[in-house]
Design an enzyme around this catalytic site. Structure first.
Site, PDB file in Angstrom:
ATOM      1  N   ASP A  13       0.807  -1.228   0.000  1.00 48.09           N
ATOM      2  CA  ASP A  13       0.000   0.000   0.000  1.00 48.09           C
ATOM      3  C   ASP A  13       0.840   1.279   0.000  1.00 48.09           C
ATOM      4  O   ASP A  13       0.466   2.281   0.623  1.00 48.09           O
ATOM      5  CB  ASP A  13      -0.980  -0.009   1.192  1.00 48.09           C
ATOM      6  N   GLY A  15       1.377   3.026  -2.591  1.00 49.05           N
ATOM      7  CA  GLY A  15       0.915   3.924  -3.661  1.00 49.05           C
ATOM      8  C   GLY A  15       1.401   3.460  -5.031  1.00 49.05           C
ATOM      9  O   GLY A  15       1.556   4.264  -5.949  1.00 49.05           O
ATOM     10  N   LYS A  16       1.609   2.147  -5.168  1.00 44.06           N
ATOM     11  CA  LYS A  16       2.114   1.602  -6.435  1.00 44.06           C
ATOM     12  C   LYS A  16       1.152   1.918  -7.589  1.00 44.06           C
ATOM     13  O   LYS A  16       1.594   2.295  -8.674  1.00 44.06           O
ATOM     14  CB  LYS A  16       2.287   0.078  -6.324  1.00 44.06           C
ATOM     15  N   GLY A  17      -0.159   1.749  -7.325  1.00 45.57           N
ATOM     16  CA  GLY A  17      -1.147   1.998  -8.378  1.00 45.57           C
ATOM     17  C   GLY A  17      -1.000   3.392  -8.943  1.00 45.57           C
ATOM     18  O   GLY A  17      -0.916   3.580 -10.156  1.00 45.57           O
ATOM     19  N   GLY A  40      -4.518  -4.386  -3.795  1.00 44.72           N
ATOM     20  CA  GLY A  40      -5.544  -3.365  -3.981  1.00 44.72           C
ATOM     21  C   GLY A  40      -4.835  -2.087  -4.373  1.00 44.72           C
ATOM     22  O   GLY A  40      -4.164  -1.478  -3.551  1.00 44.72           O
ATOM     23  N   HIS A  41      -4.907  -1.745  -5.648  1.00 44.78           N
ATOM     24  CA  HIS A  41      -4.194  -0.565  -6.145  1.00 44.78           C
ATOM     25  C   HIS A  41      -5.218   0.499  -6.532  1.00 44.78           C
ATOM     26  O   HIS A  41      -6.011   0.306  -7.447  1.00 44.78           O
ATOM     27  CB  HIS A  41      -3.316  -0.937  -7.349  1.00 44.78           C
ATOM     28  N   ARG A 144       2.688 -29.045  -7.532  1.00 46.66           N
ATOM     29  CA  ARG A 144       2.460 -29.565  -8.892  1.00 46.66           C
ATOM     30  C   ARG A 144       1.059 -30.159  -9.078  1.00 46.66           C
ATOM     31  O   ARG A 144       0.864 -31.079  -9.845  1.00 46.66           O
ATOM     32  CB  ARG A 144       3.569 -30.550  -9.279  1.00 46.66           C
ATOM     33  N   GLN A 224       1.945  -6.020  -3.395  1.00 50.04           N
ATOM     34  CA  GLN A 224       2.387  -6.157  -1.994  1.00 50.04           C
ATOM     35  C   GLN A 224       3.659  -5.319  -1.774  1.00 50.04           C
ATOM     36  O   GLN A 224       3.868  -4.354  -2.489  1.00 50.04           O
ATOM     37  CB  GLN A 224       2.615  -7.626  -1.619  1.00 50.04           C
ATOM     38  N   GLY A 302     -10.895  -3.464   3.434  1.00 45.89           N
ATOM     39  CA  GLY A 302     -11.468  -2.363   4.220  1.00 45.89           C
ATOM     40  C   GLY A 302     -10.935  -2.287   5.644  1.00 45.89           C
ATOM     41  O   GLY A 302     -11.357  -1.440   6.434  1.00 45.89           O
ATOM     42  N   LYS A 331       2.782  10.025  -0.495  1.00 41.83           N
ATOM     43  CA  LYS A 331       1.970  10.475   0.641  1.00 41.83           C
ATOM     44  C   LYS A 331       2.728  11.441   1.556  1.00 41.83           C
ATOM     45  O   LYS A 331       2.497  11.456   2.770  1.00 41.83           O
ATOM     46  CB  LYS A 331       1.397   9.267   1.398  1.00 41.83           C
TER      47      LYS A 331
HETATM   48  P1  GDP Z   1      -0.830   0.323  -3.511  1.00 36.23           P
HETATM   49  O1  GDP Z   1      -1.415  -0.956  -3.021  1.00 36.23           O
HETATM   50  O2  GDP Z   1       0.638   0.414  -3.285  1.00 36.23           O
HETATM   51  O3  GDP Z   1      -1.206   0.626  -4.936  1.00 36.23           O
HETATM   52  O4  GDP Z   1      -1.473   1.454  -2.619  1.00 36.23           O
HETATM   53  P2  GDP Z   1      -3.033   1.621  -2.269  1.00 36.23           P
HETATM   54  O5  GDP Z   1      -3.714   2.111  -3.492  1.00 36.23           O
HETATM   55  O6  GDP Z   1      -3.557   0.398  -1.629  1.00 36.23           O
HETATM   56  O7  GDP Z   1      -2.963   2.713  -1.137  1.00 36.23           O
HETATM   57  C1  GDP Z   1      -2.511   3.996  -1.381  1.00 36.23           C
HETATM   58  C2  GDP Z   1      -3.647   4.976  -1.107  1.00 36.23           C
HETATM   59  O8  GDP Z   1      -3.132   6.289  -0.985  1.00 36.23           O
HETATM   60  C3  GDP Z   1      -4.663   5.061  -2.250  1.00 36.23           C
HETATM   61  O9  GDP Z   1      -5.927   5.331  -1.705  1.00 36.23           O
HETATM   62  C4  GDP Z   1      -4.177   6.239  -3.086  1.00 36.23           C
HETATM   63  O10 GDP Z   1      -5.227   6.895  -3.806  1.00 36.23           O
HETATM   64  C5  GDP Z   1      -3.631   7.147  -2.009  1.00 36.23           C
HETATM   65  N1  GDP Z   1      -2.460   7.941  -2.410  1.00 36.23           N
HETATM   66  C6  GDP Z   1      -1.475   7.610  -3.287  1.00 36.23           C
HETATM   67  N2  GDP Z   1      -0.522   8.574  -3.292  1.00 36.23           N
HETATM   68  C7  GDP Z   1      -0.930   9.522  -2.418  1.00 36.23           C
HETATM   69  C8  GDP Z   1      -0.362  10.746  -1.955  1.00 36.23           C
HETATM   70  O11 GDP Z   1       0.728  11.152  -2.347  1.00 36.23           O
HETATM   71  N3  GDP Z   1      -1.062  11.429  -1.020  1.00 36.23           N
HETATM   72  C9  GDP Z   1      -2.259  11.002  -0.523  1.00 36.23           C
HETATM   73  N4  GDP Z   1      -2.862  11.737   0.389  1.00 36.23           N
HETATM   74  N5  GDP Z   1      -2.823   9.863  -0.938  1.00 36.23           N
HETATM   75  C10 GDP Z   1      -2.168   9.125  -1.858  1.00 36.23           C
HETATM   76  P1  IMO Z   2      -0.924  -4.174  -2.279  1.00 32.21           P
HETATM   77  O1  IMO Z   2      -0.499  -4.663  -3.652  1.00 32.21           O
HETATM   78  C1  IMO Z   2      -0.936  -4.797   2.021  1.00 32.21           C
HETATM   79  C2  IMO Z   2      -0.994  -8.934   3.450  1.00 32.21           C
HETATM   80  C3  IMO Z   2      -2.257  -9.366   4.161  1.00 32.21           C
HETATM   81  C4  IMO Z   2      -1.662 -10.354   5.167  1.00 32.21           C
HETATM   82  C5  IMO Z   2      -0.552 -11.020   4.363  1.00 32.21           C
HETATM   83  C6  IMO Z   2      -0.915 -12.379   3.781  1.00 32.21           C
HETATM   84  O2  IMO Z   2      -2.224  -3.478  -2.265  1.00 32.21           O
HETATM   85  O3  IMO Z   2       0.178  -3.427  -1.613  1.00 32.21           O
HETATM   86  P2  IMO Z   2      -2.452 -13.037   1.704  1.00 32.21           P
HETATM   87  O4  IMO Z   2      -3.917 -12.822   1.459  1.00 32.21           O
HETATM   88  O5  IMO Z   2      -1.566 -12.422   0.691  1.00 32.21           O
HETATM   89  O6  IMO Z   2      -2.108 -14.470   1.967  1.00 32.21           O
HETATM   90  O7  IMO Z   2      -2.167 -12.274   3.115  1.00 32.21           O
HETATM   91  O8  IMO Z   2      -0.217 -10.119   3.315  1.00 32.21           O
HETATM   92  N1  IMO Z   2      -1.205  -8.367   2.104  1.00 32.21           N
HETATM   93  C7  IMO Z   2      -1.144  -7.058   1.818  1.00 32.21           C
HETATM   94  N2  IMO Z   2      -0.958  -5.993   2.628  1.00 32.21           N
HETATM   95  N3  IMO Z   2      -1.065  -4.613   0.688  1.00 32.21           N
HETATM   96  C8  IMO Z   2      -1.217  -5.675  -0.139  1.00 32.21           C
HETATM   97  O9  IMO Z   2      -1.200  -5.545  -1.476  1.00 32.21           O
HETATM   98  C9  IMO Z   2      -1.300  -6.968   0.424  1.00 32.21           C
HETATM   99  N4  IMO Z   2      -1.477  -8.208  -0.079  1.00 32.21           N
HETATM  100  C10 IMO Z   2      -1.393  -9.060   0.962  1.00 32.21           C
HETATM  101  O10 IMO Z   2      -2.887  -8.291   4.786  1.00 32.21           O
HETATM  102  O11 IMO Z   2      -1.052  -9.657   6.223  1.00 32.21           O
HETATM  103 MG    MG Z   3      -2.943  -1.626  -1.794  1.00 33.80          MG
END
Ligand code: GDP
Ligand code: IMO
Ligand code: MG
Length: 431
Positions: A13, A15-17, A40-41, A144, A224, A302, A331
């Protein structure tokens, strides 16, 4: 062909997306090579929010080919609902835009049930998985007995393989978890139907991704974060794939020596979802403030994310293994209103200094981070678009990170929107 990698360097999380979406403008192909719909991106483009889980972030642009590599675990049922949600927002998911490797592992219904049964059985020692069947699907792959995308196209083979996969599992479901066994015939019918839907997306078996991508720019979208890597993360509180950037080569079948740049995503503080060691977690008001300001709630489940300060010891450990060439710092705006910003620069355990992130989970849990405190900038930086205009304290924070990690920060994200980004000039020349 040139390869550009974007990976998370913390616990996900980062901010890869957003960053992938930003860089997508410059490339031809966006590829997911590990993980599954546990990811979740979130991307905010022109005020619209898109949550992507299994589909690469390239899908938002019509001129990009999105590719799902062999290293991914893929749930056809979830794919249908993700595609439908995108369609509602005007984004088409078509075989012209999305290709799936025939070698991609399929997440089956029994993987999802098994994931949940295992977690429930763990009681006080849960990993806190996303419940998407990720671990069990990868287990079958290495045992396998996995089902691959190509298998969905051959009903006889599919039935045989499902029967083999269910042999042990049904015994477990009935005798250990006291749930219903799965019926192989019914599952084969169901997944053969998914096969019909997926057939146009599944690249033909003689398709070579290396050939196809010759002369193109390929962006690798990591999922991840490095600290969730099955080998190098906080095992066993990790995901079931290799999340370090080096895995891209195996996860989509491209040579590893074509990397033009390897961007490490660093969130300006740290978050973690699920259980496991998190040395810089803040259980007090600062953690709460980071969660509230950064809106730190999981995109996939969530769940509230655990929050804490930047951890340069964990990052250094990850950077040493990854060959990161530049940092996208995300962020940064979330720190706008802190008088002081803490950064962990050293670890101690029982009073003694530890030099790197420990492999033993027992030692991980005993980490006592040593912090330095930097002065906050106490103003809103969300509207700033050039590095030079950032307040001195923000620049000092960035320089501190660069110095400690020995890698330049080339992208600074100051908000979720596409335009809320500072790209430092020197970075543009890399493309
Ligand atoms: P990912 O899993 O690495 O793609 O990250 P997520 O999308 O799960 O979580 C990042 C959250 O932060 C998302 O809701 C983005 O819209 C938000 N976000 C990304 N970059 C920024 C930033 O620079 N500032 C703020 N306030 N939010 C950001
Ligand atoms: P993005 O790509 C944050 C965490 C789960 C749990 C552990 C194992 O959005 O950054 P799993 O379902 O993969 O077997 O769960 O890994 N986890 C993540 N945490 N961001 C993710 O993806 C994650 N994908 C899995 O919360 O701790
Ligand atoms: Mg995410």
């Amino acid at each position: 062909m040139t390869v550009h990698i974007v990976t998370g360097t913390q616990w996900g999380d980062e901010g890869k997306g957003k960053v992938v979406d930003l860089l997508t403008e410059q490339v031809d192909i966006v590829c997911r090579y590990q993980g599954g719909n546990n990811a979740g991106h979130t991307i905010v483009a022109d005020g619209v929010k898109y949550d992507l889980h299994a589909i690469p972030s390239g899908i938002l642009r019509d001129n990009i080919i999105s590719f799902i590599g062999n290293g991914v675990v893929f749930d056809p049922e979830q794919f249908e609902s993700e595609s439908a949600k995108l369609k509602e927002k005007g984004v088409s998911v078509t075989p012209e835009k999305l290709m799936i490797s025939p070698k991609t592992s399929i997440i089956m219904d029994y993987h999802k049930v098994l994931d949940k049964c295992r977690e429930e059985a763990k009681k006080d020692n849960k990993i806190g998985t996303t419940g998407r069947g990720i671990g069990p699907a990868y287990e079958d792959k290495v045992s396998r007995i996995g089902i691959r995308a190509a298998d969905l196209l051959d009903k006889e083979l599919l039935l045989q393989k499902i029967k083999a996969a269910l042999k042990e599992k049904n015994t477990m479901f009935v005798n250990l978890y006291h749930t219903e066994p799965f019926n192989a015939e019914k599952l084969a019918d169901k997944y053969f139907e998914y096969g019909k839907i997926l057939a146009p997306y599944i690249a033909p078996t003689d398709f070579s991704f290396a050939q196809f991508s010759e002369g193109k720019k390929v962006l690798m979208e990591g999922a991840q974060g490095a600290m969730l890597d099955i080998d190098h993360g906080t095992y066993p509180f990790v995901t079931s794939s290799n999340t370090l950037s080096g895995y891209f080569s195996l996860g989509c079948g491209l040579p590893g020596n074509k990397v033009a740049d390897n961007i490490g995503l660093v969130k300006a503080y740290t978050t973690r979802v699920g259980a496991g060691p998190f040395p810089t977690e803040d259980h007090g008001s600062d953690g709460e403030k980071l969660r509230r300001t950064g809106y730190e709630f999981g995109t996939t489940t969530g769940r509230p994310r655990r929050c804490g300060w930047l951890d340069l010891v964990a990052l250094k450990y990850v950077f040493e293994m990854s060959g990161i060439t530049s940092i996208a710092l995300t962020k940064l705006d979330v720190l706008n209103d802190f008088d002081t910003i803490k950064v962990a620069v050293e670890y101690k355990s029982e009073g003694r200094k530890i030099n790197s992130f420990p492999a033993s989970i027992t030692l991980c849990e005993k980490i006592e981070p040593e912090y330095v405190e930097l002065k906050g900038w106490k103003c809103n930086i969300a509207k700033i678009r050039s590095y030079e205009e950032l307040p001195t304290e923000a620049k000092e924070y960035i320089s501190f990170i660069e110095k400690k990690l020995g890698v330049p920060v080339s992208i600074i994200s100051v908000g979720p929107g596409r335009d809320e980004t500072i790209v430092r000039k020197e970075y543009l020349s890399l493309f």
